[in-house]
Design a protein around this motif. Structure first.
Motif, PDB file in Angstrom:
ATOM      1  N   ARG A 198       0.815  -1.211   0.000  1.00  0.00           N
ATOM      2  CA  ARG A 198       0.000   0.000   0.000  1.00  0.00           C
ATOM      3  C   ARG A 198       0.858   1.275   0.000  1.00  0.00           C
ATOM      4  O   ARG A 198       0.455   2.311  -0.509  1.00  0.00           O
ATOM      5  N   ASN A 199       2.058   1.148   0.591  1.00  0.00           N
ATOM      6  CA  ASN A 199       2.934   2.329   0.651  1.00  0.00           C
ATOM      7  C   ASN A 199       4.015   2.325  -0.441  1.00  0.00           C
ATOM      8  O   ASN A 199       5.022   3.001  -0.319  1.00  0.00           O
ATOM      9  N   GLY A 200       3.771   1.538  -1.485  1.00  0.00           N
ATOM     10  CA  GLY A 200       4.739   1.425  -2.588  1.00  0.00           C
ATOM     11  C   GLY A 200       5.188   2.774  -3.162  1.00  0.00           C
ATOM     12  O   GLY A 200       6.361   2.977  -3.469  1.00  0.00           O
ATOM     13  N   PHE A 201       4.259   3.704  -3.294  1.00  0.00           N
ATOM     14  CA  PHE A 201       4.616   5.044  -3.788  1.00  0.00           C
ATOM     15  C   PHE A 201       4.930   5.987  -2.620  1.00  0.00           C
ATOM     16  O   PHE A 201       5.902   6.725  -2.650  1.00  0.00           O
ATOM     17  N   SER A 202       4.074   5.951  -1.600  1.00  0.00           N
ATOM     18  CA  SER A 202       4.177   6.952  -0.532  1.00  0.00           C
ATOM     19  C   SER A 202       5.462   6.832   0.278  1.00  0.00           C
ATOM     20  O   SER A 202       5.967   7.830   0.797  1.00  0.00           O
ATOM     21  N   LYS A 203       6.014   5.604   0.357  1.00  0.00           N
ATOM     22  CA  LYS A 203       7.240   5.460   1.158  1.00  0.00           C
ATOM     23  C   LYS A 203       8.395   6.294   0.597  1.00  0.00           C
ATOM     24  O   LYS A 203       9.303   6.674   1.326  1.00  0.00           O
ATOM     25  N   LEU A 204       8.338   6.585  -0.697  1.00  0.00           N
ATOM     26  CA  LEU A 204       9.420   7.379  -1.298  1.00  0.00           C
ATOM     27  C   LEU A 204       9.379   8.830  -0.814  1.00  0.00           C
ATOM     28  O   LEU A 204      10.405   9.483  -0.658  1.00  0.00           O
ATOM     29  N   ILE A 246       7.271  12.658  -8.505  1.00  0.00           N
ATOM     30  CA  ILE A 246       6.198  11.658  -8.439  1.00  0.00           C
ATOM     31  C   ILE A 246       4.840  12.346  -8.501  1.00  0.00           C
ATOM     32  O   ILE A 246       3.978  12.002  -9.313  1.00  0.00           O
ATOM     33  N   ILE A 247       4.658  13.332  -7.624  1.00  0.00           N
ATOM     34  CA  ILE A 247       3.358  13.976  -7.522  1.00  0.00           C
ATOM     35  C   ILE A 247       3.542  15.440  -7.129  1.00  0.00           C
ATOM     36  O   ILE A 247       4.478  15.771  -6.391  1.00  0.00           O
ATOM     37  N   SER A 248       2.690  16.322  -7.652  1.00  0.00           N
ATOM     38  CA  SER A 248       2.754  17.733  -7.273  1.00  0.00           C
ATOM     39  C   SER A 248       1.412  18.157  -6.711  1.00  0.00           C
ATOM     40  O   SER A 248       0.364  17.774  -7.234  1.00  0.00           O
ATOM     41  N   VAL A 249       1.473  18.953  -5.640  1.00  0.00           N
ATOM     42  CA  VAL A 249       0.253  19.441  -4.985  1.00  0.00           C
ATOM     43  C   VAL A 249       0.275  20.959  -5.057  1.00  0.00           C
ATOM     44  O   VAL A 249       1.155  21.601  -4.486  1.00  0.00           O
TER      45      VAL A 249
END
Ligand SMILES: C=C1C[C@]23C[C@H]1CC[C@H]2[C@@]12CCC[C@@](C)(C(=O)O1)[C@H]2[C@@H]3C(=O)O
Ligand SMILES: O=C(O)CCC(=O)C(=O)O
Ligand SMILES: [Fe+2]
Length: 320
Positions: free
Chosen positions: A151-157, A197-200
């Motif tokens: 579940r944390n495959g992306f968020s752990k980074l 990865i992601i922008s907010v």
């Protein structure tokens, strides 16, 4: 064929995702697949943390240029004006680029803010930690929605102590011209995709942000200071083997109002290998991308022009 291309360019509006609703998981996946761009509400970040930072940013940008320049040039952190990156891009914008993990830029602000530098950094840190938490929640819902075991495959980074994340404040002063209408299409921030990865993104209520889903067509995104706009970055496109799209976007200037935006760019540690998650491909051979680390990608990105297709260099050429 004709019909297909029409349906491909049809944009029903920015996907609006209510993070408090159970159906948001599948909506998030769909928005990342279809556009790589969406807006979230019920994000759980109290307005106070947003407006506090906004007023600090307004204060900073209203300082005399000579003061602001003391915190620049961006190397890569610090104050910058008009010039973006090192390769000739310019825009009608001034900005402050900050590191999210260290306070190494602190001395730059101390010289102009004096004791207020500490307060400024505190407000930034508080905001960044909340936005990062929200970004991680979204990444976990996405991993769940994609049925990834971890579940944390992306968020752990992003959670990693070494995460190479960046925070940016952009200020676009009104851009009047003697010819009125002609300022409409002036570039505030040139077209590009975000490498991370992601922008907010959170902005005030001044328009300017546009996204492009098909080459040459720009869609204006109505501003909304109570929501966050999220976009998929190149690294997430790679980690999903192209299933999620890193969206091309830009900012055009406004002739009468100034636009202020604050953006958190969630990136992996420098040493991290960026590659499709195993469960999203059958075998290594099915990866659309060559292997690279975030360090290598970032290095290559900083040698590029804003509008370049940075991922192109890392795509595997289909054997003919
Ligand atoms: C021409 C540029 C300017 C870059 C690097 C390179 C390509 C893409 C730009 C961004 C876009 C996202 C934030 C940023 C901080 C990033 O990581 O990539 C930007 C950086 C800069 O504004 O310096
Ligand atoms: O300032 C904005 O609204 C968007 C700017 C942007 O895309 C960026 O800084 O990467
Ligand atoms: Fe961007």
């Amino acid at each position: 064929m004709e019909q297909f291309s029409i349906s491909k360019t049809f944009f029903p509006g920015v996907p609006l995702i209510d993070l408090s609703k159970p159906e948001s998981k599948s909506q998030l996946v769909k928005a990342c697949e279809d556009f790589g761009f969406f807006k979230v509400i019920n994000h759980g970040i109290p307005t106070q943390f947003i407006t506090e930072l906004e007023s600090e940013a307004v204060k900073f940008f209203s300082l005399p240029i000579s003061h602001k320049e003391k915190t620049g040039p961006p190397d890569p952190f610090g104050y910058g004006s008009k010039k973006i990156g090192n390769n000739g891009d310019v825009g009608w914008v001034e900005y402050l680029l900050l590191n999210t993990n260290t306070q190494s830029d602190y001395h730059k602000f101390a010289s102009i803010f004096g004791e207020a530098a500490e307060k400024f950094r505190c407000i930034v840190n508080e905001y960044v930690s909340r936005v990062k938490k929200m970004a991680c929640e979204i990444l976990e819902m996405l991993a769940d929605g994609l049925k990834i075991q971890e579940r944390n495959g992306f968020s752990k980074l992003l959670m990693d102590e070494e995460s190479d994340s960046v925070f940016r404040l952009n200020h676009y002063p009104p851009c009047p011209t003697e010819f009125g209408e002609s300022s409409k299409n002036l570039i505030g921030f040139g077209e590009h995709t975000d490498p991370q990865i992601i922008s907010v993104l959170r902005s005030n209520n001044t328009s300017g942000l546009q996204i492009s889903l098909t080459e040459g067509n720009w869609i204006s995104i109505p501003p909304d200071s109570n929501s966050f706009f999220i976009n998929v970055g190149d690294s997430l496109q790679v980690m999903t083997n192209g299933r999620f799209k890193s969206v091309r976007h830009r900012v055009v200037t406004n002739s009468s109002k100034s636009r202020l935006s604050m953006i958190y760019f969630g990136g992996p540690p420098l040493s991290e290998k960026i590659a499709p998650l195993p469960s999203l491909i059958k075998g290594e051979d099915d990866s659309l991308y060559k292997e690279f680390t975030w360090f290598e990608y970032k290095k290559s990105a900083f040698k590029s022009r804003l509008a370049d297709n940075r991922l192109g260099f890392f795509e595997k050429i289909a054997a003919s």
